[in-house]
Scaffold this active site. Structure first.
Site, PDB file in Angstrom:
ATOM      1  N   ASP A   8      13.032 -28.815 -42.894  1.00  0.00           N
ATOM      2  CA  ASP A   8      12.971 -29.072 -41.463  1.00  0.00           C
ATOM      3  C   ASP A   8      13.370 -30.530 -41.250  1.00  0.00           C
ATOM      4  O   ASP A   8      13.291 -31.350 -42.168  1.00  0.00           O
ATOM      5  CB  ASP A   8      11.551 -28.814 -40.961  1.00  0.00           C
ATOM      6  CG  ASP A   8      11.333 -29.286 -39.543  1.00  0.00           C
ATOM      7  OD1 ASP A   8      12.124 -28.901 -38.660  1.00  0.00           O
ATOM      8  OD2 ASP A   8      10.388 -30.066 -39.325  1.00  0.00           O
ATOM      9  N   ASP A  10      12.839 -32.772 -37.777  1.00  0.00           N
ATOM     10  CA  ASP A  10      11.886 -33.566 -36.999  1.00  0.00           C
ATOM     11  C   ASP A  10      10.462 -33.369 -37.508  1.00  0.00           C
ATOM     12  O   ASP A  10       9.987 -32.242 -37.640  1.00  0.00           O
ATOM     13  CB  ASP A  10      11.977 -33.179 -35.523  1.00  0.00           C
ATOM     14  CG  ASP A  10      13.327 -33.525 -34.935  1.00  0.00           C
ATOM     15  OD1 ASP A  10      13.507 -34.659 -34.490  1.00  0.00           O
ATOM     16  OD2 ASP A  10      14.219 -32.645 -34.948  1.00  0.00           O
ATOM     17  N   ASP A 212       6.663 -28.805 -40.661  1.00  0.00           N
ATOM     18  CA  ASP A 212       5.483 -29.366 -39.992  1.00  0.00           C
ATOM     19  C   ASP A 212       5.048 -28.617 -38.749  1.00  0.00           C
ATOM     20  O   ASP A 212       4.010 -28.947 -38.168  1.00  0.00           O
ATOM     21  CB  ASP A 212       5.763 -30.820 -39.587  1.00  0.00           C
ATOM     22  CG  ASP A 212       6.690 -30.913 -38.387  1.00  0.00           C
ATOM     23  OD1 ASP A 212       6.304 -31.513 -37.367  1.00  0.00           O
ATOM     24  OD2 ASP A 212       7.809 -30.359 -38.456  1.00  0.00           O
TER      25      ASP A 212
END
EC number: 3.6.1.-
Length: 272
Positions: A8, A10, A212
């Site tokens: 991922d 961001d 996240d």
């Protein structure tokens, strides 16, 4: 030894200032030297990610738009998934009880109805930006995803409204606490990674992944080794309590873990 690493962007690979740290770039290069396939799995647009890869001279596969598109190293489209036109029409035209801003994506870019300069801070690395349009005039057959940006409590209430209106005709997920996404049914990073691994002749067991937010849930839960960031959404930790938690993105925790994995693969890891 994992053969593919999926990241991922961001809140995971990017630091809070939305840049890739030097340690992270060095670690990515080390992975390539070990013939480990790199894949960036992000909600960001393919046009932006292709620009970033070119600027950094990185060879990586792309899963973009939270699984709506998969591209090869050469930029060839391997997989696409669009919102049905009737779903896009309902979301665009319905009057929702929300203060959140609406954003529409297709292969040509990112579109919204008014200037929101604060949102552009997340795109300082690439210079990618929205185009201002009349959202009611968007071509309905070309929409990849629609997202709403605003306060989390407001978006949670909006999520209920969208569920009631759409039922099982779309997939809803939080890509951040302040971003709620409307995606095609069955569309997520995990499903897209399945497509990519099949293309490469790999299995999901051959993959490691880092994330996240709730848009990383399926990907992290399906690979051989999934890792949750220390700054992750609490909902993600609750959904995948068996997965290890590493450090914070501000400390380039992915690089910290992978350096240990490359140098000391048989020793236990501590994020400290």
């Amino acid at each position: 030894m994992a053969r593919l690493a999926a990241f991922d962007m961001d809140g995971t690979l990017l630091m809070p200032d939305h840049h890739l740290g030097e340690k992270t770039l060095s670690t990515l290069a080390r992975l390539r030297e070990r013939d480990i396939t790199l894949t960036f799995a992000t909600g960001r647009h393919a046009l932006e990610m292709q620009h970033i890869l070119g600027a950094l001279s990185l060879d990586a596969y792309l899963i973009t738009g939270n699984g709506t598109r998969v591209h090869s190293l050469e930029g060839e489209l391997l997989h696409r998934d669009d919102l049905p036109a009737d779903v896009a029409e309902l979301v665009l035209y319905q009057q929702w009880d929300t203060r959140a801003s609406m954003h529409i994506f297709n292969d040509d870019g990112w579109f919204t109805g008014k200037e929101i300069p604060a949102l552009l801070q997340a795109f300082v690395y690439s210079g990618f930006r929205y185009q201002i349009i009349d959202v009611k005039k968007m071509p309905l057959g070309r929409v990849t995803k629609i997202c709403f940006c605003g306060g989390h409590d407001d978006l949670t209430r909006l999520q209920i409204q969208l569920y009631e209106a759409l039922g099982e005709r779309a997939h809803l997920c939080f890509s951040a606490t302040d971003c709620l996404e409307v995606l095609p049914v069955g569309c997520n990073k995990g499903a897209a990674l399945t497509v990519l691994t099949q293309h490469l002749g790999l299995s999901l067991r051959d993959c490691m992944a880092f994330g996240d937010a709730m848009n990383d849930r399926e990907m992290l839960g399906s690979v051989g080794s999934g890792f949750i960031m220390g700054n992750a959404m609490p909902q993600l930790r609750a959904e995948l309590p068996h997965l290890p938690v590493i450090g914070h993105c501000r400390n380039q925790a992915v690089s910290h873990y992978l350096t240990h994995w490359l140098d000391y693969p048989h020793l236990p890891y501590s994020p400290e």
